[in-house]
Design a protein around this motif. Sequence first.
Motif, PDB file in Angstrom:
ATOM      1  N   GLU A  98       0.816  -1.218   0.000  1.00  0.00           N
ATOM      2  CA  GLU A  98       0.000   0.000   0.000  1.00  0.00           C
ATOM      3  C   GLU A  98       0.851   1.269   0.000  1.00  0.00           C
ATOM      4  O   GLU A  98       0.340   2.362   0.216  1.00  0.00           O
ATOM      5  CB  GLU A  98      -0.963  -0.027   1.184  1.00  0.00           C
ATOM      6  CG  GLU A  98      -1.973  -1.161   1.063  1.00  0.00           C
ATOM      7  CD  GLU A  98      -2.978  -1.209   2.187  1.00  0.00           C
ATOM      8  OE1 GLU A  98      -3.139  -0.218   2.922  1.00  0.00           O
ATOM      9  OE2 GLU A  98      -3.611  -2.261   2.337  1.00  0.00           O
ATOM     10  N   ASN A  99       2.161   1.104  -0.229  1.00  0.00           N
ATOM     11  CA  ASN A  99       3.091   2.228  -0.299  1.00  0.00           C
ATOM     12  C   ASN A  99       2.976   3.128   0.937  1.00  0.00           C
ATOM     13  O   ASN A  99       2.910   4.355   0.826  1.00  0.00           O
ATOM     14  CB  ASN A  99       2.860   3.026  -1.585  1.00  0.00           C
ATOM     15  CG  ASN A  99       4.055   3.879  -1.953  1.00  0.00           C
ATOM     16  OD1 ASN A  99       5.185   3.584  -1.567  1.00  0.00           O
ATOM     17  ND2 ASN A  99       3.806   4.939  -2.688  1.00  0.00           N
ATOM     18  N   GLU A 100       2.961   2.492   2.113  1.00  0.00           N
ATOM     19  CA  GLU A 100       2.776   3.238   3.364  1.00  0.00           C
ATOM     20  C   GLU A 100       3.856   2.987   4.406  1.00  0.00           C
ATOM     21  O   GLU A 100       3.747   3.466   5.520  1.00  0.00           O
ATOM     22  CB  GLU A 100       1.413   2.887   3.975  1.00  0.00           C
ATOM     23  CG  GLU A 100       0.230   3.336   3.156  1.00  0.00           C
ATOM     24  CD  GLU A 100      -1.099   3.008   3.820  1.00  0.00           C
ATOM     25  OE1 GLU A 100      -1.179   2.008   4.564  1.00  0.00           O
ATOM     26  OE2 GLU A 100      -2.053   3.750   3.578  1.00  0.00           O
ATOM     27  N   ILE A 101       4.891   2.272   4.056  1.00  0.00           N
ATOM     28  CA  ILE A 101       5.874   1.906   5.063  1.00  0.00           C
ATOM     29  C   ILE A 101       6.640   3.115   5.597  1.00  0.00           C
ATOM     30  O   ILE A 101       7.174   3.082   6.699  1.00  0.00           O
ATOM     31  CB  ILE A 101       6.833   0.816   4.556  1.00  0.00           C
ATOM     32  CG1 ILE A 101       7.436   0.076   5.745  1.00  0.00           C
ATOM     33  CG2 ILE A 101       7.896   1.396   3.635  1.00  0.00           C
ATOM     34  CD1 ILE A 101       7.847  -1.316   5.461  1.00  0.00           C
ATOM     35  N   GLU A 102       6.660   4.196   4.842  1.00  0.00           N
ATOM     36  CA  GLU A 102       7.337   5.402   5.304  1.00  0.00           C
ATOM     37  C   GLU A 102       6.384   6.357   6.032  1.00  0.00           C
ATOM     38  O   GLU A 102       6.782   7.442   6.436  1.00  0.00           O
ATOM     39  CB  GLU A 102       8.028   6.085   4.135  1.00  0.00           C
ATOM     40  CG  GLU A 102       9.179   5.237   3.611  1.00  0.00           C
ATOM     41  CD  GLU A 102       9.840   5.815   2.378  1.00  0.00           C
ATOM     42  OE1 GLU A 102       9.487   6.929   1.947  1.00  0.00           O
ATOM     43  OE2 GLU A 102      10.722   5.119   1.841  1.00  0.00           O
ATOM     44  N   ASN A 103       5.143   5.932   6.225  1.00  0.00           N
ATOM     45  CA  ASN A 103       4.166   6.705   6.990  1.00  0.00           C
ATOM     46  C   ASN A 103       4.489   6.519   8.472  1.00  0.00           C
ATOM     47  O   ASN A 103       4.372   5.423   9.011  1.00  0.00           O
ATOM     48  CB  ASN A 103       2.750   6.221   6.675  1.00  0.00           C
ATOM     49  CG  ASN A 103       1.681   6.945   7.446  1.00  0.00           C
ATOM     50  OD1 ASN A 103       1.891   7.435   8.558  1.00  0.00           O
ATOM     51  ND2 ASN A 103       0.492   6.992   6.864  1.00  0.00           N
ATOM     52  N   PHE A 104       4.887   7.579   9.138  1.00  0.00           N
ATOM     53  CA  PHE A 104       5.341   7.489  10.523  1.00  0.00           C
ATOM     54  C   PHE A 104       4.267   6.998  11.487  1.00  0.00           C
ATOM     55  O   PHE A 104       4.582   6.500  12.559  1.00  0.00           O
ATOM     56  CB  PHE A 104       5.924   8.835  10.987  1.00  0.00           C
ATOM     57  CG  PHE A 104       7.339   9.038  10.540  1.00  0.00           C
ATOM     58  CD1 PHE A 104       8.393   8.680  11.347  1.00  0.00           C
ATOM     59  CD2 PHE A 104       7.604   9.544   9.278  1.00  0.00           C
ATOM     60  CE1 PHE A 104       9.699   8.840  10.939  1.00  0.00           C
ATOM     61  CE2 PHE A 104       8.912   9.711   8.846  1.00  0.00           C
ATOM     62  CZ  PHE A 104       9.963   9.359   9.673  1.00  0.00           C
ATOM     63  N   LEU A 106       2.315   4.497  10.824  1.00  0.00           N
ATOM     64  CA  LEU A 106       2.124   3.067  10.567  1.00  0.00           C
ATOM     65  C   LEU A 106       3.400   2.238  10.655  1.00  0.00           C
ATOM     66  O   LEU A 106       3.328   1.018  10.786  1.00  0.00           O
ATOM     67  CB  LEU A 106       1.522   2.871   9.170  1.00  0.00           C
ATOM     68  CG  LEU A 106       0.205   3.575   8.892  1.00  0.00           C
ATOM     69  CD1 LEU A 106      -0.186   3.408   7.431  1.00  0.00           C
ATOM     70  CD2 LEU A 106      -0.884   3.046   9.807  1.00  0.00           C
ATOM     71  N   THR A 107       4.533   2.859  10.579  1.00  0.00           N
ATOM     72  CA  THR A 107       5.784   2.124  10.431  1.00  0.00           C
ATOM     73  C   THR A 107       6.436   1.814  11.774  1.00  0.00           C
ATOM     74  O   THR A 107       5.962   2.212  12.829  1.00  0.00           O
ATOM     75  CB  THR A 107       6.752   2.898   9.509  1.00  0.00           C
ATOM     76  OG1 THR A 107       7.725   1.987   9.010  1.00  0.00           O
ATOM     77  CG2 THR A 107       7.396   4.069  10.222  1.00  0.00           C
ATOM     78  N   SER A 108       7.531   1.083  11.702  1.00  0.00           N
ATOM     79  CA  SER A 108       8.326   0.737  12.873  1.00  0.00           C
ATOM     80  C   SER A 108       9.793   0.972  12.547  1.00  0.00           C
ATOM     81  O   SER A 108      10.225   0.762  11.400  1.00  0.00           O
ATOM     82  CB  SER A 108       8.122  -0.737  13.233  1.00  0.00           C
ATOM     83  OG  SER A 108       9.093  -1.162  14.170  1.00  0.00           O
TER      84      SER A 108
END
Length: 136
Positions: A98-104, A106-108
């Motif tokens: 969903e191209n969201e891993i760099e969303n602070f 949602l990420t770790s």
Amino acid sequence: MSQNNNTKFYIASSFRYSKLINDLSDILENLSFVRTYDWTVNEKADSIEKLHEIANEELQGVEQADFLVFIFPSGKGANIEFGIATALKKRIYILDIENEIENFDLTSTFYFLDNVKIFKGSLDDFTNFIIDCETK
């Protein structure tokens, strides 16, 4: 990391991605990679005993794998499996669907360790990415 018939993988994700998981697994298995455990065949646990059984099977699957595939975003179980793989210093490949891993929100921080490779794109391209990394 020359891939051979003994290279084993485990896929950590959410049941909502079962089709994607099994498609990816089929592709890798057709290339002689070995899936250590298929948790997608499990029915919803209805007892503590069943949770205990599944937990041990999943733990063994992660322990036996040479690398872990992590489909992002995923739930708490997949993140625990990610943590186990991290502690065991496994190679980890993340598919950010969903191209969201760099969303602070949602990420770790752990998704950005040196042993982790993040990929954004299609399943076919992700599969090729894994194969390229594993056969170098």
